[in-house]
Scaffold this motif. Structure first.
Motif: not given
Ligand SMILES: Cc1cc2nc3c(=O)[nH]c(=O)nc-3n(C[C@H](O)[C@H](O)[C@H](O)COP(=O)(O)OP(=O)(O)OC[C@H]3O[C@@H](n4cnc5c(N)ncnc54)[C@H](O)[C@@H]3O)c2cc1C
Lengths: 356, 386
Positions: A342, A345-346, A349, A353-355, B13, B18, B21, B25, B85-86, B89, B261, B264, B267-268, B293-294, B297, B301
């Motif tokens: 769990a 998962l995110w 996903i 798109s990470d560099p 991105m 990054v 993000r 998080r 999106e973060e 989610a 999402l 979402f 699901l998690q 979902i992939k 996205r 995106l």
């Protein structure tokens, strides 16, 4: 990956448009090898798209090759160009020579279907595309990693069969055959990964074919008149075609994502494996929904052998099951997802798109 | 590669996104751990928390793409995409600021009088000012051009009378961006005679009445205007240009991550249960859902990437909204089909609550922001069928 930059893509499309006509496709289904078409493909070097220039190939990018494969799908091409590209890619990976003659891939569903004792190959593989028409069979077996064996089809027993689309999908039996050539694949490639690459090839072809089916459908809806107006003016049809367009968009996005993942390291690495599983899983609904709308809009005319719609829809129905159906691949992807758990998962996903 | 009419390019991105993000998080994990929020299904339309929105504003995550000279943060669309999106989610309570940040703010920056803009925008950015959308009315739904709520010219401004309906969050908002009739309807020019106004919801004559949804929750409202005075400088853009503005505004909001999402988190949380003794059916369903979902996205995106480049892929955006909102229902239904009976039967606990909320919210995803039927009509037009 822009198609405008790609001379090879433009060339491919021109050849397919001129020479992969409805008559040629029907004749191929009747067993007539489209000589002129393959010759044009050979002269343009299309089958060598994925071969590095040092090995006599065109040395185009993997993405250019996928663009050719998509165009081949869009044209319902009745020759094993996609298979030849993948075969050539495997040969090049193993450091073997590649030619311009048609080849196909022999990728047994179960590794145990073929036995390779280091000298001779035995066993039976079904659903080998175009086996009867090619010059070389490129076989992948496992054993000390993946091995590529090049076999002369004349040394095998070939039983002529067909898939749902009437394409030659033969059963090939190897009775202790000595291969013409043999080499070990690098550590990043084995039978499972070769099959995944083949599954991706089908997704990319299908994305092209579904796109053509959509164009034919829109065109037909604008031309066919009932109740005094083109049927395109009926909202019920507008809505189903709009949903169809969504499916075409989705499978193109999924197939492109997977192709790019494979192109990144020129291998079916862990990431590409996931993307391919996702694309092949996604393909089923796109085909199922899309082909249904295409036929519904075309009415009885689209149900005839004479109309070319079935060149696309029958291939789509066949391709979604080849090299693993959606059930097969969704289980694989589902298990990967369970392994992530769990909390991962995110992040998994978004990692796409990470560099790098 | 794409012999196709649709284009959803791969987006990579930037490094800064990054980093961002990771910060988001961390923020979300802290907020959740400290009880700052409990995850909610359909969080961008059902979880209003001004306190949370203020914290988001303090972090610099509202008005991210707006020009610095107006009080925004001058960051990229992709960075904003990461933040939104973060939060989605995580099921975070983003509803209070969602509409102001997504569409009202850009509209105000583009079309409001400078002094009005300077008064409102910095407050939105601070998470201190929220906006509602006033398009629908009792007799105006899909046929938006039929609005009848009127603004009549009076000395120094306009007098507004009529009723706006379904205004999400209006009960907690400061302003409503309102589409009003400023000239009598003309059957030959249906899109004329409409104008957009910024209406201060604290003005005398405004009455907001909450409407309970099928789950008994009050997220949207009926907003009545009785001789409400709106000063001239609160007109957005030119009088009579309302339709063009609304169309642009709707296009802007179509393909964002909230279209697939919004639940979402269900699901998690379901995954925590599903990892135990999974069946093949469970694997299949998880594989199908994650594949979708992939793909969504990638599409959504990809559009953000195209917007960043300055193109406006309207057809693709409409397709994404249609495919994505249908997926939202499918996801919950498929999860239902593989979750154990005791989870479905339970009336409390995080997962059962999320699942129930999600199911009760799902009919709205193919309605709000223009129904999927209307959307399909637009797609058909772009395909040349209309
Ligand atoms: C949760 C939620 C939040 C909302 N928030 C807001 C908000 O903040 N601000 C706001 O202004 N509005 C809001 N709305 C309203 C929303 O924009 C409308 O519900 C939507 O535009 C549809 O209008 P309607 O509900 O009146 O349905 P109608 O337009 O009456 O449609 C009913 C049905 O008929 C179909 N239909 C209508 N016309 C056609 C046609 N030409 N062809 C085919 N089918 C057609 C529709 O697709 C639908 O299925 C919200 C709605 C919901 C559910």
């Amino acid at each position: 990956m822009s198609e405008t930059d790609s001379i090879i893509f433009d060339t491919a499309q021109r050849i397919f448009e001129d020479l992969s006509t409805a008559e040629v496709i029907n004749a191929a289904e009747d067993g007539q090898w489209p000589d002129e078409l393959w010759q044009a493909i050979e002269e343009a070097g299309l089958a060598l798209t994925w071969i590095p220039e040092v090995n006599g190939g065109v040395g185009a990018s993997l993405m250019d090759g996928f663009a050719v494969i998509k165009a081949a799908g869009a044209a319902a091409l009745p020759v094993p160009l996609a298979e030849s590209l993948l075969a050539g890619w495997l040969l090049a990976k193993a450091g073997l020579e590649v030619g311009t003659d048609p080849m196909t891939i022999v990728l047994p569903e179960q590794a145990g279907d073929l036995v390779w004792n280091g000298e001779r190959l035995s066993g039976t593989v079904s659903a080998v595309p175009h086996a009867r028409s090619v010059r070389r069979l490129v076989v992948v077996v496992n054993g000390e990693g993946g091995q590529v064996l090049v076999v002369d089809p004349a040394q095998t027993r070939i039983e002529s069969k067909r898939n749902l689309a009437g394409e030659p999908w033969d059963t090939v039996t190897f009775d202790g055959v000595e291969p013409l050539e043999q080499a070990r694949l690098p550590a990043d490639t084995d039978l499972d990964r070769a099959r995944a690459a083949a599954a991706l090839m089908r997704c990319v072809q299908a994305a092209g074919a579904l796109g053509t089916a959509l164009e034919l459908t829109i065109q037909y809806a604008m031309e066919r008149v009932q109740f005094g107006r083109p049927i395109a003016k009926f909202q019920a049809l507008q809505h189903s075609v709009a949903a169809f367009a969504g499916e075409v968009a989705a499978i193109n996005a999924a197939a492109d994502a997977a192709a790019e993942a494979m192109a990144r390291n020129n291998a079916v690495d862990g990431e590409a494996w996931i993307e391919i599983a996702a694309a092949k899983t996604r393909l089923e609904e796109a085909v199922n929904e899309g082909a249904a709308v295409a036929h519904q809009v075309h009415g009885a005319m689209g149900f005839t052998y004479e109309h070319r719609l079935h060149h696309l829809t029958r291939r789509l129905w066949a391709w979604r099951d080849e090299y693993g159906s959606d059930v097969y691949w969704s289980r694989i992807l589902g298990q990967e997802v369970l392994n992530w758990g769990a909390d991962q998962l995110w992040p998994r996903i978004t990692a796409v798109s990470d560099p790098r | 590669m794409s012999a196709s009419r649709f284009r959803f390019p791969h987006v990579e991105m930037p490094e800064v996104a990054v980093q961002l993000r990771a910060e988001v998080r961390e923020f979300l994990a802290e907020e959740r751990a400290s009880g700052g929020f409990v995850p909610m299904a359909d969080c961008w339309a059902s979880a209003m928390s001004p306190e949370y929105s203020r914290k988001v504003g303090q972090r610099g995550w509202l008005g991210m793409t707006w020009d610095k000279q107006y009080g925004g943060h001058g960051r990229s669309f992709l960075e904003r995409y990461v933040v939104t999106e973060e939060m989605l989610a995580a099921g975070a309570p983003v509803m209070a600021h969602w509409i102001a940040d997504r569409q009202s703010g850009p509209q105000i920056i583009k079309n409001a009088q400078p002094h009005v803009r300077d008064q409102i925008i910095p407050r939105i950015v601070a998470g201190d000012c929220f906006c509602a959308i006033g398009m629908s009315e009792p007799n105006t739904g899909s046929d938006l051009a039929s609005v009848s709520t009127k603004a009549e010219k009076v000395e120094g401004g306009w007098r507004v009378n009529g009723t706006k309906l379904w205004s999400t969050g209006a009960h907690g908002c400061d302003y409503m961006i309102t589409l009003l009739r400023t000239a009598p309807p003309d059957a030959k020019a249906r899109h004329e005679g409409l104008s957009q106004f910024i209406i201060d919801l604290k003005s005398p004559g405004v009455q907001i009445r909450g409407i309970a949804d099928i789950g008994g929750q009050v997220h949207f409202n009926e907003t009545q205007f009785e001789d409400v005075f709106v000063p001239d400088d609160y007109v957005l853009g030119e009088v009579g240009q309302g339709w063009q503005m609304v169309v642009g505004e709707l296009a802007l909001e179509r393909s964002g991550p909230e279209r697939f999402l919004s639940s979402f988190i269900v699901l998690q949380e379901a995954m925590r249960v599903l990892v135990t003794n999974p069946s093949d059916k469970t694997r299949e369903v998880l594989g199908q859902l994650v594949a979708k979902i992939k793909t969504l996205r990638r599409m959504s995106l990809g559009i953000a990437g195209l917007l960043e480049e300055g193109s406006s892929p309207e057809m693709e955006a409409a397709l994404v909204k249609d495919v994505a909102t249908r997926f939202e229902r499918e996801m919950l239904e498929k999860l239902r089909s593989i979750l154990p009976a005791h989870i479905l039967a339970a009336s409390n606990g995080l997962l059962p609550t999320l699942l129930r909320e999600g199911i009760l919210r799902v009919p709205s995803s193919t309605l709000r922001g223009g129904t999927n039927e209307v959307l399909k009509g637009m797609i058909a037009r772009q395909l040349g069928m209309r």
